[in-house]
Design a protein around this motif. Structure first.
Motif, mmCIF file in Angstrom:
data_model
loop_
_atom_site.group_PDB
_atom_site.id
_atom_site.type_symbol
_atom_site.label_atom_id
_atom_site.label_comp_id
_atom_site.label_asym_id
_atom_site.label_seq_id
_atom_site.Cartn_x
_atom_site.Cartn_y
_atom_site.Cartn_z
ATOM 1 N N PRO A 49 0.835 -1.200 0.000
ATOM 2 C CA PRO A 49 0.000 0.000 0.000
ATOM 3 C C PRO A 49 0.872 1.253 0.000
ATOM 4 O O PRO A 49 1.837 1.354 0.757
ATOM 5 N N ALA A 50 0.534 2.212 -0.857
ATOM 6 C CA ALA A 50 1.287 3.464 -0.906
ATOM 7 C C ALA A 50 0.473 4.504 -1.654
ATOM 8 O O ALA A 50 -0.010 4.236 -2.752
ATOM 9 N N SER A 51 0.332 5.676 -1.051
ATOM 10 C CA SER A 51 -0.397 6.755 -1.712
ATOM 11 C C SER A 51 0.501 7.939 -2.043
ATOM 12 O O SER A 51 0.024 8.958 -2.534
ATOM 13 N N SER A 52 1.802 7.805 -1.786
ATOM 14 C CA SER A 52 2.750 8.859 -2.114
ATOM 15 C C SER A 52 4.112 8.216 -2.324
ATOM 16 O O SER A 52 4.351 7.083 -1.882
ATOM 17 N N PRO A 53 5.052 8.917 -2.978
ATOM 18 C CA PRO A 53 6.391 8.345 -3.151
ATOM 19 C C PRO A 53 7.071 7.992 -1.834
ATOM 20 O O PRO A 53 7.715 6.950 -1.723
ATOM 21 N N ASP A 54 6.919 8.843 -0.826
ATOM 22 C CA ASP A 54 7.542 8.540 0.465
ATOM 23 C C ASP A 54 6.929 7.300 1.110
ATOM 24 O O ASP A 54 7.640 6.472 1.689
ATOM 25 N N GLU A 55 5.601 7.179 1.018
ATOM 26 C CA GLU A 55 4.950 5.980 1.554
ATOM 27 C C GLU A 55 5.383 4.738 0.788
ATOM 28 O O GLU A 55 5.550 3.660 1.375
ATOM 29 N N ALA A 56 5.570 4.868 -0.509
ATOM 30 C CA ALA A 56 6.021 3.740 -1.318
ATOM 31 C C ALA A 56 7.387 3.259 -0.856
ATOM 32 O O ALA A 56 7.618 2.051 -0.681
ATOM 33 N N GLU A 57 8.277 4.201 -0.623
ATOM 34 C CA GLU A 57 9.622 3.831 -0.181
ATOM 35 C C GLU A 57 9.586 3.177 1.199
ATOM 36 O O GLU A 57 10.253 2.162 1.437
ATOM 37 N N SER A 58 8.789 3.739 2.097
ATOM 38 C CA SER A 58 8.673 3.162 3.440
ATOM 39 C C SER A 58 8.094 1.754 3.390
ATOM 40 O O SER A 58 8.538 0.853 4.111
ATOM 41 N N ALA A 59 7.086 1.553 2.518
ATOM 42 C CA ALA A 59 6.470 0.230 2.390
ATOM 43 C C ALA A 59 7.475 -0.795 1.879
ATOM 44 O O ALA A 59 7.479 -1.954 2.318
ATOM 45 N N CYS A 60 8.339 -0.374 0.961
ATOM 46 C CA CYS A 60 9.361 -1.293 0.447
ATOM 47 C C CYS A 60 10.360 -1.665 1.542
ATOM 48 O O CYS A 60 10.741 -2.836 1.679
ATOM 49 N N HIS A 61 10.790 -0.690 2.325
ATOM 50 C CA HIS A 61 11.705 -0.985 3.435
ATOM 51 C C HIS A 61 11.065 -1.957 4.426
ATOM 52 O O HIS A 61 11.723 -2.896 4.901
#
Length: 307
Positions: A49-61
């Motif tokens: 789940p990700a609604s922004s680039p920063d959230e996407a990066e955090s989700a990957c980590h």
């Protein structure tokens, strides 16, 4: 070329980062087929789940910390760049699926341009436990901040245009970048750069500096045409005291990589590049990154690609 490595015990789910707006949304309808293709590897598929680039990066980590078998990014270079931050320097295999306006890293590292074919390649590599190591570039800012990139770091006119375009609210879409180029062309002037290449200093005036792990950026522009993501080196291309007319005339040659033969264009190769100039915010893989000065190091085998 680094040797192919194999993992016989890859286990756990496949984490998938998807950018539904990549390629202006034209791949959205293919998503079910792409996910089915990944599931053919015989492992559960977990959408992040990700609604922004920063959230996407955090989700990957978070996914990598949870012990996923692999991370797959479906999108363009920006999506790949965000996902790459989580797997760089780890043993977690990575699969970039070209589905954006610019797919430079995926194409330069051997993935097919067709997203379904790329998924089939990734699934086959997962079933076989097969990965190919490739180099990444690691940037370090003056405050110790680290970022990784796979394709090219822009640190001159191209980065300045990106920065202006990102500040503009009108027009929308590609025309905003076109307008930013026109504005910055009118303001074009060489800037003083200090380059330290493996410790050797170079003082120069330039309008464009690019540091490439791979050859292309901007959707197929071969700015660093001789860059090889398996040679443990970075390619540095510098356009010196170029005026507006010359820059406009040389720009089309970048798509073929023939611009490096121009007498005002220089190229270098180094393992470590220290880059300093005033007032420049860099763009790595097309994404806004660190302010200069930065130190960039080639890290051999930092990423394990599923192909």
């Amino acid at each position: 070329m680094l040797p192919v490595t194999a993992d016989a015990h890859l286990s756990g789910p496949i984490a998938v980062l998807v950018n539904p707006t990549a390629g202006r949304g034209r791949y959205r309808g293919l998503l079910p087929q792409l996910l089915d293709g990944l599931a053919a590897a015989g492992r559960p598929v977990r959408l992040l789940p990700a609604s922004s680039p920063d959230e996407a990066e955090s989700a990957c980590h978070a996914a990598v910390a949870d012990g996923v078998a692999a991370l797959v990014a479906i999108g363009g270079d920006g999506t790949v760049h965000r996902a790459m931050q989580a797997v760089a320097g780890t043993d977690v295999p990575f699969g970039p699926v070209p589905a954006g306006t610019g797919n430079d890293f995926a194409l330069d590292t051997g993935f097919p341009a067709d997203s379904l074919a790329a998924v089939a390649m990734i699934a086959d590599a997962l079933r076989a436990g097969r990965t190919h190591p490739v180099d990444l570039a690691r940037m370090t800012g003056t405050d110790g901040t680290e970022r990784w990139y796979g394709a090219v770091l822009a640190a001159g006119f191209d980065a300045i245009c990106n920065e202006r375009a990102n500040r503009m609210r009108w027009p929308r879409g590609p025309r905003r970048y076109d307008l930013a180029i026109l504005v910055e062309l009118a303001r074009l002037r060489p800037r003083r750069y200090t380059l330290r290449l493996d410790g050797v200093p170079h003082e120069l005036d330039a309008v464009l500096v690019a540091v490439g792990n791979c050859p292309t950026y901007g959707g197929g522009m071969r700015i660093c045409p001789d860059a090889d993501p398996t040679d443990g080196l970075l390619d540095v291309v510098v356009a010196g005291r170029v005026n507006r007319r010359t820059l406009i005339r040389v720009k089309p040659r970048i798509y073929q990589g023939t611009h490096i033969s121009h007498p005002l264009v220089s190229s270098y190769r180094a393992r470590t590049v220290e880059l300093t100039a005033e007032g420049i915010t860099t763009y790595a893989d097309g994404e806004r990154s660190l302010d200069l000065p930065v130190t960039i190091s080639a890290v051999p085998g930092a990423l394990r690609l599923l192909r």
